[in-house]
Design a protein around this motif. Sequence first.
Motif, PDB file in Angstrom:
ATOM      1  N   GLY A 151      -8.442 -15.556  18.357  1.00 35.96           N
ATOM      2  CA  GLY A 151      -7.315 -15.937  19.176  1.00 35.96           C
ATOM      3  C   GLY A 151      -7.194 -15.042  20.379  1.00 35.96           C
ATOM      4  O   GLY A 151      -7.985 -15.115  21.290  1.00 35.96           O
ATOM      5  N   GLY A 152      -6.208 -14.191  20.355  1.00 31.90           N
ATOM      6  CA  GLY A 152      -5.863 -13.475  21.570  1.00 31.90           C
ATOM      7  C   GLY A 152      -6.729 -12.280  21.858  1.00 31.90           C
ATOM      8  O   GLY A 152      -7.527 -11.840  21.052  1.00 31.90           O
ATOM      9  N   ALA A 153      -6.538 -11.756  23.031  1.00 29.62           N
ATOM     10  CA  ALA A 153      -7.218 -10.533  23.413  1.00 29.62           C
ATOM     11  C   ALA A 153      -6.538  -9.993  24.653  1.00 29.62           C
ATOM     12  O   ALA A 153      -5.881 -10.731  25.384  1.00 29.62           O
ATOM     13  CB  ALA A 153      -8.686 -10.781  23.696  1.00 29.62           C
ATOM     14  N   VAL A 155      -6.757  -9.274  28.050  1.00 31.31           N
ATOM     15  CA  VAL A 155      -7.699  -9.751  29.056  1.00 31.31           C
ATOM     16  C   VAL A 155      -8.065  -8.648  30.051  1.00 31.31           C
ATOM     17  O   VAL A 155      -9.223  -8.459  30.399  1.00 31.31           O
ATOM     18  CB  VAL A 155      -7.096 -10.964  29.778  1.00 31.31           C
TER      19      VAL A 155
ATOM     20  N   PRO B 426       0.015 -13.101  16.852  1.00 34.33           N
ATOM     21  CA  PRO B 426      -1.258 -13.116  17.562  1.00 34.33           C
ATOM     22  C   PRO B 426      -1.001 -13.412  19.038  1.00 34.33           C
ATOM     23  O   PRO B 426      -0.228 -14.307  19.358  1.00 34.33           O
ATOM     24  CB  PRO B 426      -2.021 -14.259  16.901  1.00 34.33           C
ATOM     25  N   SER B 427      -1.611 -12.621  19.893  1.00 35.27           N
ATOM     26  CA  SER B 427      -1.278 -12.752  21.304  1.00 35.27           C
ATOM     27  C   SER B 427      -1.732 -14.108  21.827  1.00 35.27           C
ATOM     28  O   SER B 427      -2.551 -14.797  21.234  1.00 35.27           O
ATOM     29  CB  SER B 427      -1.942 -11.629  22.090  1.00 35.27           C
ATOM     30  N   GLU B 428      -1.206 -14.450  22.969  1.00 37.80           N
ATOM     31  CA  GLU B 428      -1.440 -15.800  23.483  1.00 37.80           C
ATOM     32  C   GLU B 428      -2.599 -15.840  24.449  1.00 37.80           C
ATOM     33  O   GLU B 428      -2.754 -16.786  25.196  1.00 37.80           O
ATOM     34  CB  GLU B 428      -0.171 -16.301  24.172  1.00 37.80           C
ATOM     35  N   GLY B 429      -3.420 -14.807  24.435  1.00 34.04           N
ATOM     36  CA  GLY B 429      -4.478 -14.735  25.421  1.00 34.04           C
ATOM     37  C   GLY B 429      -5.701 -15.564  25.097  1.00 34.04           C
ATOM     38  O   GLY B 429      -6.745 -15.377  25.690  1.00 34.04           O
ATOM     39  N   ARG B 430      -5.563 -16.474  24.122  1.00 35.52           N
ATOM     40  CA  ARG B 430      -6.751 -17.189  23.680  1.00 35.52           C
ATOM     41  C   ARG B 430      -7.401 -17.989  24.806  1.00 35.52           C
ATOM     42  O   ARG B 430      -8.603 -17.913  25.023  1.00 35.52           O
ATOM     43  CB  ARG B 430      -6.364 -18.123  22.532  1.00 35.52           C
ATOM     44  N   LEU B 431      -6.560 -18.729  25.530  1.00 32.04           N
ATOM     45  CA  LEU B 431      -7.109 -19.541  26.619  1.00 32.04           C
ATOM     46  C   LEU B 431      -7.709 -18.650  27.684  1.00 32.04           C
ATOM     47  O   LEU B 431      -8.793 -18.922  28.202  1.00 32.04           O
ATOM     48  CB  LEU B 431      -6.002 -20.403  27.218  1.00 32.04           C
ATOM     49  N   ALA B 432      -7.009 -17.556  27.981  1.00 29.01           N
ATOM     50  CA  ALA B 432      -7.501 -16.652  29.018  1.00 29.01           C
ATOM     51  C   ALA B 432      -8.859 -16.095  28.643  1.00 29.01           C
ATOM     52  O   ALA B 432      -9.778 -16.057  29.468  1.00 29.01           O
ATOM     53  CB  ALA B 432      -6.496 -15.525  29.239  1.00 29.01           C
ATOM     54  N   ILE B 433      -8.977 -15.662  27.389  1.00 28.46           N
ATOM     55  CA  ILE B 433     -10.235 -15.050  26.983  1.00 28.46           C
ATOM     56  C   ILE B 433     -11.336 -16.098  26.925  1.00 28.46           C
ATOM     57  O   ILE B 433     -12.491 -15.838  27.242  1.00 28.46           O
ATOM     58  CB  ILE B 433     -10.070 -14.296  25.643  1.00 28.46           C
ATOM     59  N   ILE B 436     -12.391 -16.546  30.441  1.00 28.29           N
ATOM     60  CA  ILE B 436     -13.254 -15.438  30.863  1.00 28.29           C
ATOM     61  C   ILE B 436     -14.657 -15.614  30.302  1.00 28.29           C
ATOM     62  O   ILE B 436     -15.662 -15.396  30.975  1.00 28.29           O
ATOM     63  CB  ILE B 436     -12.643 -14.108  30.414  1.00 28.29           C
TER      64      ILE B 436
END
Lengths: 293, 465
Positions: A151-153, A155, B426-433, B436
């Motif tokens: 899921g998250g990371a 960035v 869980p952070s919401e950065g899934r789309l961002a990552i 990337i």
Amino acid sequence: MTTLTIEAGAPRGAACLSPPGAIARIARREFRDAAASRWFLLYTIGFAVLAIGVSFMSLAGSGSHGLAGFGRTAAGMLNLVMLVVPLMALTAGAGAIAGERERGTLLYILAQPVSRTEVILGKYLGLGLALCCSVWLGFGLSAGVVAWRAGGADVDAFLLLVLFTCALALAMLSVGVLISVMSRRVGIATGLGLFVWIALVFLSDLGLMAGTLIFKLRVQEVFAIGVANPLQAFKMSVIVAMNASLDVLGPVGVYASRQFGGSLAWILSGVLGAWIVTPLAAAIVLFSRRAPA
Amino acid sequence: MTRSTLITASLTLFACNAALLSAAEPRSTGEIAAMIDAATEHSTIRVPAGVYHGRLSVQKAVRLEGGGEVVIDGGGTGNVVELLAPGIEFRGFTVRGSGSRVEMEPAAIFAGVGPVVIEDCRIDDALFGIDLRQASGSTVRGNFVMGRDLDPGRSGDGVRLWWSHDCLIENNTVVNSRDMVFWYSRNLRIVGNRVSGSRYGLHFMYSHDTLVEDNILTRNSVGAYLMYSQGITVRRNSMTRNRGASGYGIGLKDCDDILIESNAFLANRVGVYIDNSPSSTESWGLFVQNTFAFNEIGLLATPNTHDNVFTSNAFIENEEQAGVHGRGALSLNTFARDGVGNFWSDYNGFDRTGDGVGDMPYEPRSLFENLLASEPNLRFFLHSPAQQAVEFTARALPELRPQPKLIDPHPLVRPPKIVAPAAEEPSEGRLAILAISLALVGVASLTAWRLGRDPAPIRRERNRR
């Protein structure tokens, strides 16, 4: 690329090509040769596979607790990057001039209306871009694994890790090119490159470790000696980018964070920058003075 | 009847902050005191919305309701609200502007007698948040305490209990404070609180027979520090990213009969730190089904630590799974009970019988970790290939291998499930990552395709390197 080529614009071989154009052409050829080289492909594939593997391993068993993201992967990545990327860059750089010299093609290239500075810069840029592409590919695939499994990371931290890895690759490439300029044969250059690799990755750290144990070095001494190693500078840069503090590195890290505070990131970047610029400049000077073959 | 003290502080000092509420002409806490005077015992007083300046002392058992629309502003001197009669209920107020002299220990809400109920209050700009002194049987529930932005040593406690037994501390949130601290208070229930950005999330001093459940303690210097206390059950709490100067998920100092069960210790500097607990020979410490993951050190204990039992815990990917604070081993403690050990992510044995228990004992021996114990400066070399080189050398040359720090005779091959509440979504950065990922692969491939194609006009290389 264009910004870099402007400063390299002192024309020596005055002829049909403008200096930026000459550099770009040499860089392009160098990139193409690298991309077609089996060694380079092997490294790239190896790095990508290992990066994916490390991501998987780091994320396994961490469950849904939100911590499964980038931090763990990055910690595993650090070791991988510090082992593989310098090896790639040093060997690639070592072959750059020595290869042409050994095959006798160096004289041919220098007979073209291009200056020696342009030849070095062009080769450096081409190889550097190829290395960066390898790194991007490996990290890109690894990010895909993180996105899929975790899921998250963070960035920003991830992008900084990629950036610092590219900087490390460029620094080691710079050292490799310097070795190449000094060597007559590819075999010698590659051997020297491997020696420098072992020295930077293992010997210097092990020596400093022994020194710390035997001479009871103080924290500021350990830091001052350690940070000169581009791999340690890279490692600390990444940790600062992720944690904003070096406290994970124990007393030495706490000392560095307290002593230098916000400027620590600039110091570390400066060390990496110096490792990019200095060996390359030395290579240019040496190459301009030496007989080509 | 009770007499109200009317202390009207200067009105203008914090009046400019009052713009939160509509039609906020400055009012005095004297109005509230007058309402209390007029009310009968145990009646309910609904205080009209507004900002009231001055301090308030309640000396009659009444139910005060602020409904979330009443601000009491002490103006920066002493305690703001004092609850001085048993049976007071104080609910739904915003309290701010306590004094700031540390030696006076001024609090936003002070209770000098119990039982009282303090519920759904919001506390801003106060040195101490909620201070219970000899207020047994009280309930502190659903409050939000935001501490002053002070150096932790000079700031006050978000919630403090002093000689207040049988209290319920539930669903409170404390941010940027010193501690949520319990002095000499027995038989408490501390449930569902969240403490972050503070010194010690929960701090027990000589407080015995207490239940600590479902709390989330994040980014403090120490998640929970138990000192000189006995009979405490710590269950289903989440201690995450506590990495201050001490940096423990839980610290145990001279504590007896402690049960630590089903907690999650994640990404702290040290998951659990044990300093001489249990301290007496007859007592025990029991760790069951906890998850120690991603800490720098999962479990750290002083060399004299003894008689702790660890069973069904999971030690996952801690930089150092278990360590000794100083030289020595953890051999006075037990790492299995009734044939059930713990899960260790670095266990490399096997389970031939398929019963979930590894066939070989888990015996961690790391030369590098031993070196770290004698020379902490070597921590500088963590995360570098040289560390691996040292370990490899120790493996290759058995005479260099240190003695195991602990022996788990029955290691588990699968980790037990985490049941503690998750500290962070869980952070919401899934789309961002993902973006990337695609961008990096894309740029790399595009560059390779663009530049790697046609022969450049200079010359085509025949040999491939």
